[in-house]
Design an enzyme around this catalytic site. Sequence first.
Site, PDB file in Angstrom:
ATOM      1  N   ASP A  77     -10.870  16.882  19.237  1.00  0.00           N
ATOM      2  CA  ASP A  77     -11.658  18.065  18.913  1.00  0.00           C
ATOM      3  C   ASP A  77     -13.105  17.881  18.458  1.00  0.00           C
ATOM      4  O   ASP A  77     -13.589  16.780  18.279  1.00  0.00           O
ATOM      5  CB  ASP A  77     -10.889  18.925  17.915  1.00  0.00           C
ATOM      6  CG  ASP A  77     -10.811  20.354  18.423  1.00  0.00           C
ATOM      7  OD1 ASP A  77     -11.322  20.616  19.513  1.00  0.00           O
ATOM      8  OD2 ASP A  77     -10.259  21.210  17.726  1.00  0.00           O
ATOM      9  N   ARG A 210      -7.223  35.268  13.705  1.00  0.00           N
ATOM     10  CA  ARG A 210      -8.145  34.865  12.660  1.00  0.00           C
ATOM     11  C   ARG A 210      -9.308  35.854  12.705  1.00  0.00           C
ATOM     12  O   ARG A 210      -9.652  36.363  13.773  1.00  0.00           O
ATOM     13  CB  ARG A 210      -8.660  33.465  12.947  1.00  0.00           C
ATOM     14  CG  ARG A 210      -9.229  32.827  11.717  1.00  0.00           C
ATOM     15  CD  ARG A 210      -9.729  31.430  11.960  1.00  0.00           C
ATOM     16  NE  ARG A 210      -8.710  30.514  12.399  1.00  0.00           N
ATOM     17  CZ  ARG A 210      -8.821  29.836  13.541  1.00  0.00           C
ATOM     18  NH1 ARG A 210      -9.835  29.999  14.333  1.00  0.00           N
ATOM     19  NH2 ARG A 210      -7.880  28.993  13.891  1.00  0.00           N
ATOM     20  N   ARG A 250     -16.640  29.235  10.217  1.00  0.00           N
ATOM     21  CA  ARG A 250     -17.047  29.046  11.593  1.00  0.00           C
ATOM     22  C   ARG A 250     -17.902  30.101  12.262  1.00  0.00           C
ATOM     23  O   ARG A 250     -18.264  29.934  13.405  1.00  0.00           O
ATOM     24  CB  ARG A 250     -15.795  28.937  12.432  1.00  0.00           C
ATOM     25  CG  ARG A 250     -14.981  27.754  12.110  1.00  0.00           C
ATOM     26  CD  ARG A 250     -13.734  27.921  12.820  1.00  0.00           C
ATOM     27  NE  ARG A 250     -12.927  26.729  12.763  1.00  0.00           N
ATOM     28  CZ  ARG A 250     -11.770  26.653  13.339  1.00  0.00           C
ATOM     29  NH1 ARG A 250     -11.290  27.661  14.000  1.00  0.00           N
ATOM     30  NH2 ARG A 250     -11.061  25.557  13.260  1.00  0.00           N
ATOM     31  N   GLU A 320       3.940  31.278  20.858  1.00  0.00           N
ATOM     32  CA  GLU A 320       5.004  31.489  19.868  1.00  0.00           C
ATOM     33  C   GLU A 320       5.656  32.863  20.045  1.00  0.00           C
ATOM     34  O   GLU A 320       6.862  33.024  19.886  1.00  0.00           O
ATOM     35  CB  GLU A 320       4.428  31.324  18.450  1.00  0.00           C
ATOM     36  CG  GLU A 320       4.196  29.855  18.118  1.00  0.00           C
ATOM     37  CD  GLU A 320       3.130  29.593  17.061  1.00  0.00           C
ATOM     38  OE1 GLU A 320       2.914  28.427  16.740  1.00  0.00           O
ATOM     39  OE2 GLU A 320       2.504  30.565  16.572  1.00  0.00           O
ATOM     40  N   ASP A 436     -31.807  -4.909  50.131  1.00  0.00           N
ATOM     41  CA  ASP A 436     -32.077  -3.500  50.409  1.00  0.00           C
ATOM     42  C   ASP A 436     -33.354  -3.170  49.618  1.00  0.00           C
ATOM     43  O   ASP A 436     -33.779  -3.955  48.756  1.00  0.00           O
ATOM     44  CB  ASP A 436     -30.863  -2.694  49.896  1.00  0.00           C
ATOM     45  CG  ASP A 436     -31.167  -1.241  49.742  1.00  0.00           C
ATOM     46  OD1 ASP A 436     -31.514  -0.619  50.741  1.00  0.00           O
ATOM     47  OD2 ASP A 436     -31.064  -0.727  48.605  1.00  0.00           O
ATOM     48  N   TYR A 437     -33.972  -2.036  49.874  1.00  0.00           N
ATOM     49  CA  TYR A 437     -35.208  -1.732  49.145  1.00  0.00           C
ATOM     50  C   TYR A 437     -34.992  -0.686  48.027  1.00  0.00           C
ATOM     51  O   TYR A 437     -34.947  -1.032  46.849  1.00  0.00           O
ATOM     52  CB  TYR A 437     -36.304  -1.274  50.125  1.00  0.00           C
ATOM     53  CG  TYR A 437     -37.589  -0.994  49.394  1.00  0.00           C
ATOM     54  CD1 TYR A 437     -38.365  -2.038  48.894  1.00  0.00           C
ATOM     55  CD2 TYR A 437     -38.001   0.317  49.149  1.00  0.00           C
ATOM     56  CE1 TYR A 437     -39.519  -1.787  48.167  1.00  0.00           C
ATOM     57  CE2 TYR A 437     -39.157   0.574  48.432  1.00  0.00           C
ATOM     58  CZ  TYR A 437     -39.910  -0.480  47.942  1.00  0.00           C
ATOM     59  OH  TYR A 437     -41.038  -0.230  47.201  1.00  0.00           O
ATOM     60  N   ASP A 438     -34.798   0.601  48.426  1.00  0.00           N
ATOM     61  CA  ASP A 438     -34.719   1.654  47.395  1.00  0.00           C
ATOM     62  C   ASP A 438     -33.472   1.501  46.536  1.00  0.00           C
ATOM     63  O   ASP A 438     -32.359   1.357  47.057  1.00  0.00           O
ATOM     64  CB  ASP A 438     -34.704   3.034  48.065  1.00  0.00           C
ATOM     65  CG  ASP A 438     -36.072   3.407  48.579  1.00  0.00           C
ATOM     66  OD1 ASP A 438     -36.922   3.784  47.766  1.00  0.00           O
ATOM     67  OD2 ASP A 438     -36.277   3.288  49.806  1.00  0.00           O
ATOM     68  N   ASP A 638     -27.555  -1.228  46.969  1.00  0.00           N
ATOM     69  CA  ASP A 638     -27.116  -0.312  45.911  1.00  0.00           C
ATOM     70  C   ASP A 638     -26.311   0.883  46.402  1.00  0.00           C
ATOM     71  O   ASP A 638     -25.584   1.490  45.644  1.00  0.00           O
ATOM     72  CB  ASP A 638     -28.333   0.224  45.137  1.00  0.00           C
ATOM     73  CG  ASP A 638     -29.143   1.195  45.967  1.00  0.00           C
ATOM     74  OD1 ASP A 638     -29.458   0.868  47.115  1.00  0.00           O
ATOM     75  OD2 ASP A 638     -29.430   2.294  45.480  1.00  0.00           O
TER      76      ASP A 638
HETATM   77  O1  LIG Z   1     -32.032   1.490  52.571  1.00  0.00           O
HETATM   78  P1  LIG Z   1     -32.934   1.767  51.438  1.00  0.00           P
HETATM   79  O2  LIG Z   1     -34.080   0.839  51.346  1.00  0.00           O
HETATM   80  O3  LIG Z   1     -32.183   1.872  50.154  1.00  0.00           O
HETATM   81  O4  LIG Z   1     -33.562   3.207  51.732  1.00  0.00           O
HETATM   82  C1  LIG Z   1     -32.719   4.359  51.726  1.00  0.00           C
HETATM   83  C2  LIG Z   1     -33.571   5.616  51.663  1.00  0.00           C
HETATM   84  O5  LIG Z   1     -34.420   5.476  50.539  1.00  0.00           O
HETATM   85  C3  LIG Z   1     -35.400   6.481  50.292  1.00  0.00           C
HETATM   86  O6  LIG Z   1     -34.759   7.559  49.647  1.00  0.00           O
HETATM   87  C4  LIG Z   1     -34.136   7.241  48.432  1.00  0.00           C
HETATM   88  O7  LIG Z   1     -35.102   6.720  47.501  1.00  0.00           O
HETATM   89  C5  LIG Z   1     -36.115   7.675  47.051  1.00  0.00           C
HETATM   90  C6  LIG Z   1     -37.075   6.956  46.133  1.00  0.00           C
HETATM   91  O8  LIG Z   1     -36.428   6.406  45.031  1.00  0.00           O
HETATM   92  C7  LIG Z   1     -35.430   8.870  46.401  1.00  0.00           C
HETATM   93  O9  LIG Z   1     -36.409   9.822  46.020  1.00  0.00           O
HETATM   94  C8  LIG Z   1     -34.437   9.493  47.352  1.00  0.00           C
HETATM   95  O10 LIG Z   1     -33.717  10.535  46.683  1.00  0.00           O
HETATM   96  C9  LIG Z   1     -33.440   8.443  47.850  1.00  0.00           C
HETATM   97  O11 LIG Z   1     -32.571   9.008  48.799  1.00  0.00           O
HETATM   98  C10 LIG Z   1     -36.135   6.868  51.527  1.00  0.00           C
HETATM   99  O12 LIG Z   1     -36.887   8.030  51.314  1.00  0.00           O
HETATM  100  C11 LIG Z   1     -35.265   7.010  52.750  1.00  0.00           C
HETATM  101  O13 LIG Z   1     -36.066   7.119  53.913  1.00  0.00           O
HETATM  102  C12 LIG Z   1     -34.391   5.767  52.899  1.00  0.00           C
HETATM  103  O14 LIG Z   1     -33.591   5.875  54.036  1.00  0.00           O
END
Ligand SMILES: O=P(O)(O)OC[C@H]1O[C@H](O[C@H]2O[C@H](CO)[C@@H](O)[C@H](O)[C@H]2O)[C@H](O)[C@@H](O)[C@@H]1O
Length: 735
Positions: A77, A210, A250, A320, A436-438, A638
């Site tokens: 709670d 109550r 309360r 009850e 991977d990038y983003d 990721d």
């Molecule tokens: O394969 P990745 O390198 O991970 O790229 C995947 C997509 O990433 C981008 O979008 C994502 O990142 C953005 C920036 O952080 C975010 O704003 C968005 O919401 C994400 O989906 C990019 O714009 C895409 O083209 C990629 O495919």
Amino acid sequence: MLDDAEGFNGDTYLKDQGRWRSYAEQELYPLFHYKVHEPTDSRAERKWWPDYYRLNQKFAERILEIYKLGDIVIIHDYHLLLLPGLLRQRLPCIYIGFFLHVPFPSSEFLRCLIRRKEVLEGVLGANMIGFQSYSHSRHFSSCCTRILGYDSSATGVVACRTRVAVDVFPIGIDSTAVEQIAYGDANIEEKMAVIRELYAGKKIIVGRDRLDSMRGVAQKLMAFEAFLEEYPEWRDMAVLIQVTSPGSLRDGNDHSEEKTQNRVSELVARINGLYGSLSFSPVQHYPQYLSKDEYFALLRVADVGLITSVRDGMNTTSLEYVVCQKDHYGPLILSEFSGTAGSLNSAVHINPWDTRGVAEAIHHALTMSPEEKQAQHSKLYKHVTTNTVQEWCSNFLNRLLTNLSSFNQFITTPALDKSALLAQYRRSKRRLFLFDYDGTLTPIVRDPSAATPTDQIIRNLKTLVSDPRNAVWVISGRDQTFLNQWMGDISELGLSAEHGSFVRHPRTKRWVNLTEKFDMSWQADVMEILRHYTERTQGAHMFLQNSILTMKGSFIERKRCALTWHYRRADPEYGVFQALKCRKHLETTVTRKWEIEVMAGKANLEVRPAFVNKGEITKTLIEKYGDEAPDFVLCVGDDSTDEGMSCSHHFKMAGQHYEANQSTSDMFRSLRTTNLSQEHVFSVTVGASSKMTLASWHLVEPADVVSTIALLNGMVGEGDPAQPADVSKIPDSRP
Ligand SMILES: O=P(O)(O)OC[C@H]1O[C@H](O[C@H]2O[C@H](CO)[C@@H](O)[C@H](O)[C@H]2O)[C@H](O)[C@@H](O)[C@@H]1O
């Protein structure tokens, strides 16, 4: 926090017990019941909060004194919402179940609470959080998304590093004990006889609540007045016995309890004045506590039970009452806002705000045929005696144990063993890096164009590629323009754009288009659908992490081949909802016509030719080594599009196709069957250890990836997270 200088010594603590409950009962309880108090200078709130924190801390300290490894702590709670978090801070592996007995409000209401963030973060320290009803659990998950920015669904919340299960457990009563008391005591029979004699020839309607504004006593009286007005035949024939026990603290700090009390007294006087006589008052109001005998006698003698609460968690009186009517079958009129309404389907449901509707329901209940009453009652009785509090306990515990075991055994991914990684790196000669990038090299932010690499990343990538033993690739969903702009200068770096559609080999400037021969007419069809959802998934003003954000709405990122629909800038819940619809739309139309695939990325949907993906490019890169397989592979990603990247080689071996919904045990078993030696492969996911993944290891965030590369480069201290330069670069914690 509290010290003697403030006048708090041990004796005062003991005497002044009420103060420990002030925050819970004067702030949380009213707000959780959808009641905001009058504007105040918030001084009282500021005084109560430290006490609330301290109370929770005291509980934590006591638990820690007696805790043994493997113990499960179950917390109940709203008085103890911070306790799960306080315990988790001290014991990261502790098992905690939390159950909220009162309602949980929508995010629109919770936002009114100054300490909303602390309260949510506190309770998210539990492994599983239980609610009385589905709507409460949905509100909680939605608050975690809208206030904390966490990803959530009806079944759980992903909080920073881990998944917290959210579930529904409507509580019951100990029906056997209630029945034994109600039917096994001669005193109760005597009291029943007295009440019957007092109201001989009259139908008895019973209410016991109550006295706080949430119980709807004023609404009940107004409905009873309307009943006597509309149905004059009942004027001398029905009595409402209303017992109201005094509320606790309360009702908030705006004296509304006092107001409710005055309103109730006024209504009682008015009804009795209008419809009573010297010899009979149709409303018998008893503002007092009842003894157990009196309470059960009243519930047994009633012809109708009337509950008009405007909000409550679980109304035990209604349960009850059902047990006490096992030989009389008095109908139960129950507010649809009561926590029990969802479970007691056979009761007569009413809306307490619909005064005439409640009056009608009273008339209907009093005129039901004996058969109808019995049939209705037997369903209610069956429910109450089956869904008991004992049943609740075992359900709650079983579900908690299931959640705990699934977290522990199958989902948890260990943190990357950096010493093993470094040792293998040092002894290897043919090294392959796949990044991977983003979300891997840079944090996820709201605006894709703001996710640019920091100097540290570029420096570290340059150092990494300068070693001739290293083949380093960035395999991304981004297009060539973006990758060229930010990493094109590192000529030794291999680049793959748009999920493997385009490739730039190290030391070349030319991009190879793997989709050259593919008919791109599909783009027009897909664009039409994506535009349809873009127009309908607009922005909103949203509250996130203590600031107001203007969410501009969804948009389409048009790349050379792939098309990406982004909904990160839409309302978070509506965006997810629209994405599901959009995905279904695409998958039932265009993907049947063209050889294309829809991928769900991080707050985006991507459509690209089906034959290109990160797995394919990874496979090609590994195959190029021929018989001299790489003796060190570091593959970091990721999101779900990266899962194929880390396992393509072993799926080829196993002759299977990777399915996103493949069971975790199969996935991990498959991971072990790779043809590369397992101690040479480091597949790493960026995110929580509880994330569903095929990767063998995890790192929490992109900054950890950079520091890991720095470690291999011998550049210790190089990988510290960059400070975000502007607001568009503040990481968005939603996936
Ligand atoms: O394969 P990745 O390198 O991970 O790229 C995947 C997509 O990433 C981008 O979008 C994502 O990142 C953005 C920036 O952080 C975010 O704003 C968005 O919401 C994400 O989906 C990019 O714009 C895409 O083209 C990629 O495919």
